[in-house]
Design a protein around this motif. Structure first.
Motif, PDB file in Angstrom:
ATOM      1  N   LYS A   1       2.900  22.716  20.870  1.00  0.00           N
ATOM      2  CA  LYS A   1       3.693  21.500  20.922  1.00  0.00           C
ATOM      3  C   LYS A   1       2.763  20.295  21.025  1.00  0.00           C
ATOM      4  N   PRO A   2       3.223  19.127  20.624  1.00  0.00           N
ATOM      5  CA  PRO A   2       2.385  17.928  20.766  1.00  0.00           C
ATOM      6  C   PRO A   2       1.907  17.715  22.196  1.00  0.00           C
ATOM      7  N   GLU A   3       2.715  18.083  23.173  1.00  0.00           N
ATOM      8  CA  GLU A   3       2.320  17.896  24.574  1.00  0.00           C
ATOM      9  C   GLU A   3       1.225  18.858  25.020  1.00  0.00           C
ATOM     10  N   ASP A   4       0.858  19.812  24.168  1.00  0.00           N
ATOM     11  CA  ASP A   4      -0.291  20.683  24.470  1.00  0.00           C
ATOM     12  C   ASP A   4      -1.615  20.014  24.100  1.00  0.00           C
ATOM     13  N   THR A   5      -1.556  18.868  23.465  1.00  0.00           N
ATOM     14  CA  THR A   5      -2.770  18.149  23.079  1.00  0.00           C
ATOM     15  C   THR A   5      -3.584  17.781  24.306  1.00  0.00           C
ATOM     16  N   ALA A   6      -4.836  18.215  24.320  1.00  0.00           N
ATOM     17  CA  ALA A   6      -5.709  17.988  25.471  1.00  0.00           C
ATOM     18  C   ALA A   6      -7.092  18.561  25.159  1.00  0.00           C
ATOM     19  N   VAL A   7      -8.031  18.261  26.027  1.00  0.00           N
ATOM     20  CA  VAL A   7      -9.312  18.973  26.009  1.00  0.00           C
ATOM     21  C   VAL A   7      -9.152  20.180  26.926  1.00  0.00           C
ATOM     22  N   TYR A   8      -9.507  21.340  26.420  1.00  0.00           N
ATOM     23  CA  TYR A   8      -9.346  22.584  27.162  1.00  0.00           C
ATOM     24  C   TYR A   8     -10.704  23.056  27.666  1.00  0.00           C
ATOM     25  N   TYR A   9     -10.720  23.454  28.922  1.00  0.00           N
ATOM     26  CA  TYR A   9     -11.929  23.912  29.594  1.00  0.00           C
ATOM     27  C   TYR A   9     -11.685  25.281  30.235  1.00  0.00           C
ATOM     28  N   CYS A  10     -12.736  26.048  30.389  1.00  0.00           N
ATOM     29  CA  CYS A  10     -12.648  27.266  31.189  1.00  0.00           C
ATOM     30  C   CYS A  10     -13.507  27.077  32.445  1.00  0.00           C
ATOM     31  N   ASN A  11     -13.161  27.797  33.463  1.00  0.00           N
ATOM     32  CA  ASN A  11     -13.911  27.762  34.710  1.00  0.00           C
ATOM     33  C   ASN A  11     -13.384  28.881  35.592  1.00  0.00           C
ATOM     34  N   ARG A  12     -14.099  29.118  36.665  1.00  0.00           N
ATOM     35  CA  ARG A  12     -13.586  30.034  37.661  1.00  0.00           C
ATOM     36  C   ARG A  12     -12.322  29.426  38.266  1.00  0.00           C
ATOM     37  N   SER A  13     -11.593  30.274  39.020  1.00  0.00           N
ATOM     38  CA  SER A  13     -10.461  29.794  39.782  1.00  0.00           C
ATOM     39  C   SER A  13     -10.579  30.369  41.185  1.00  0.00           C
ATOM     40  N   PRO A  14     -10.698  29.521  42.186  1.00  0.00           N
ATOM     41  CA  PRO A  14     -10.817  28.066  42.140  1.00  0.00           C
ATOM     42  C   PRO A  14     -12.043  27.602  41.349  1.00  0.00           C
ATOM     43  N   ALA A  15     -11.951  26.410  40.783  1.00  0.00           N
ATOM     44  CA  ALA A  15     -12.994  25.925  39.892  1.00  0.00           C
ATOM     45  C   ALA A  15     -14.297  25.660  40.625  1.00  0.00           C
ATOM     46  N   SER A  16     -15.400  25.988  39.941  1.00  0.00           N
ATOM     47  CA  SER A  16     -16.711  25.610  40.443  1.00  0.00           C
ATOM     48  C   SER A  16     -17.038  24.208  39.948  1.00  0.00           C
ATOM     49  N   ASP A  17     -18.205  23.708  40.336  1.00  0.00           N
ATOM     50  CA  ASP A  17     -18.625  22.380  39.892  1.00  0.00           C
ATOM     51  C   ASP A  17     -19.194  22.393  38.476  1.00  0.00           C
ATOM     52  N   SER A  18     -19.393  23.571  37.912  1.00  0.00           N
ATOM     53  CA  SER A  18     -19.983  23.680  36.584  1.00  0.00           C
ATOM     54  C   SER A  18     -18.882  23.686  35.540  1.00  0.00           C
ATOM     55  N   TRP A  19     -18.841  22.624  34.736  1.00  0.00           N
ATOM     56  CA  TRP A  19     -17.873  22.520  33.637  1.00  0.00           C
ATOM     57  C   TRP A  19     -18.619  22.465  32.318  1.00  0.00           C
ATOM     58  N   GLY A  20     -18.020  23.065  31.309  1.00  0.00           N
ATOM     59  CA  GLY A  20     -18.566  22.961  29.971  1.00  0.00           C
ATOM     60  C   GLY A  20     -18.122  21.667  29.311  1.00  0.00           C
ATOM     61  N   GLN A  21     -18.376  21.577  28.019  1.00  0.00           N
ATOM     62  CA  GLN A  21     -18.016  20.356  27.294  1.00  0.00           C
ATOM     63  C   GLN A  21     -16.555  20.339  26.884  1.00  0.00           C
ATOM     64  N   GLY A  22     -15.905  21.486  26.961  1.00  0.00           N
ATOM     65  CA  GLY A  22     -14.510  21.583  26.569  1.00  0.00           C
ATOM     66  C   GLY A  22     -14.346  21.679  25.067  1.00  0.00           C
ATOM     67  N   THR A  23     -13.134  21.965  24.645  1.00  0.00           N
ATOM     68  CA  THR A  23     -12.810  22.012  23.222  1.00  0.00           C
ATOM     69  C   THR A  23     -11.483  21.278  23.014  1.00  0.00           C
ATOM     70  N   GLN A  24     -11.471  20.384  22.044  1.00  0.00           N
ATOM     71  CA  GLN A  24     -10.305  19.522  21.812  1.00  0.00           C
ATOM     72  C   GLN A  24      -9.241  20.272  21.027  1.00  0.00           C
ATOM     73  N   VAL A  25      -8.035  20.241  21.540  1.00  0.00           N
ATOM     74  CA  VAL A  25      -6.867  20.778  20.834  1.00  0.00           C
ATOM     75  C   VAL A  25      -5.926  19.611  20.570  1.00  0.00           C
ATOM     76  N   THR A  26      -5.606  19.402  19.301  1.00  0.00           N
ATOM     77  CA  THR A  26      -4.694  18.332  18.908  1.00  0.00           C
ATOM     78  C   THR A  26      -3.551  18.939  18.125  1.00  0.00           C
ATOM     79  N   VAL A  27      -2.352  18.728  18.622  1.00  0.00           N
ATOM     80  CA  VAL A  27      -1.154  19.248  17.972  1.00  0.00           C
ATOM     81  C   VAL A  27      -0.381  18.057  17.406  1.00  0.00           C
ATOM     82  N   SER A  28      -0.367  17.969  16.096  1.00  0.00           N
ATOM     83  CA  SER A  28       0.233  16.805  15.458  1.00  0.00           C
ATOM     84  C   SER A  28       0.588  17.139  14.015  1.00  0.00           C
ATOM     85  N   SER A  29       1.658  16.514  13.550  1.00  0.00           N
ATOM     86  CA  SER A  29       2.033  16.680  12.149  1.00  0.00           C
ATOM     87  C   SER A  29       1.432  15.567  11.301  1.00  0.00           C
TER      88      SER A  29
END
Length: 114
Positions: free
Chosen positions: A86-114
């Motif tokens: 859905k368009p509302e899923d548009t965001a930068v997506y990241y992975c991390n431990r849960s609970p999150a650590s301080d180490s974050w990657g660069q993420g990957t952009q997901v864009t949902v649009s027509s």
């Protein structure tokens, strides 16, 4: 320090699918609960899916039934299969431990649009 490299994002039409991957460095990947997080413009980062070391999963309500999180401990890799996007899923997506650590990657952009 753990390194996290996300990939697989892109531009997709509403109703489409994407599969995200996260390669994690280190030898203790299997031990931790891992999550996929996302951050949309102007919003706080949120946890959308979680998989524990035993394989149990949890999902944020808005993605239940559409997203599937999985892990391959032999490959130190986390996945997120996203469908019925859905368009509302548009965001930068990241992975991390849960609970999150301080180490974050660069993420990957997901864009949902027509």
């Amino acid at each position: 320090q753990v390194q996290l490299v996300e990939s697989g994002g892109g531009l997709v039409q509403p109703g489409g699918s994407l599969r995200l991957s996260c390669q994690v460095s280190g030898r203790t990947f299997w031990f931790y609960a891992m999550g996929w997080y996302r951050q949309a413009p102007g919003r706080q980062r949120e946890l959308v899916a979680l998989v524990r070391s035993g394989g149990n999963t949890n999902y944020e309500d808005s993605v239940k039934g559409r997203f599937t999180i999985s892990r391959d401990d032999a490959k130190n890799t986390l996945y997120l299969q996203m469908s019925s996007l859905k368009p509302e899923d548009t965001a930068v997506y990241y992975c991390n431990r849960s609970p999150a650590s301080d180490s974050w990657g660069q993420g990957t952009q997901v864009t949902v649009s027509s």
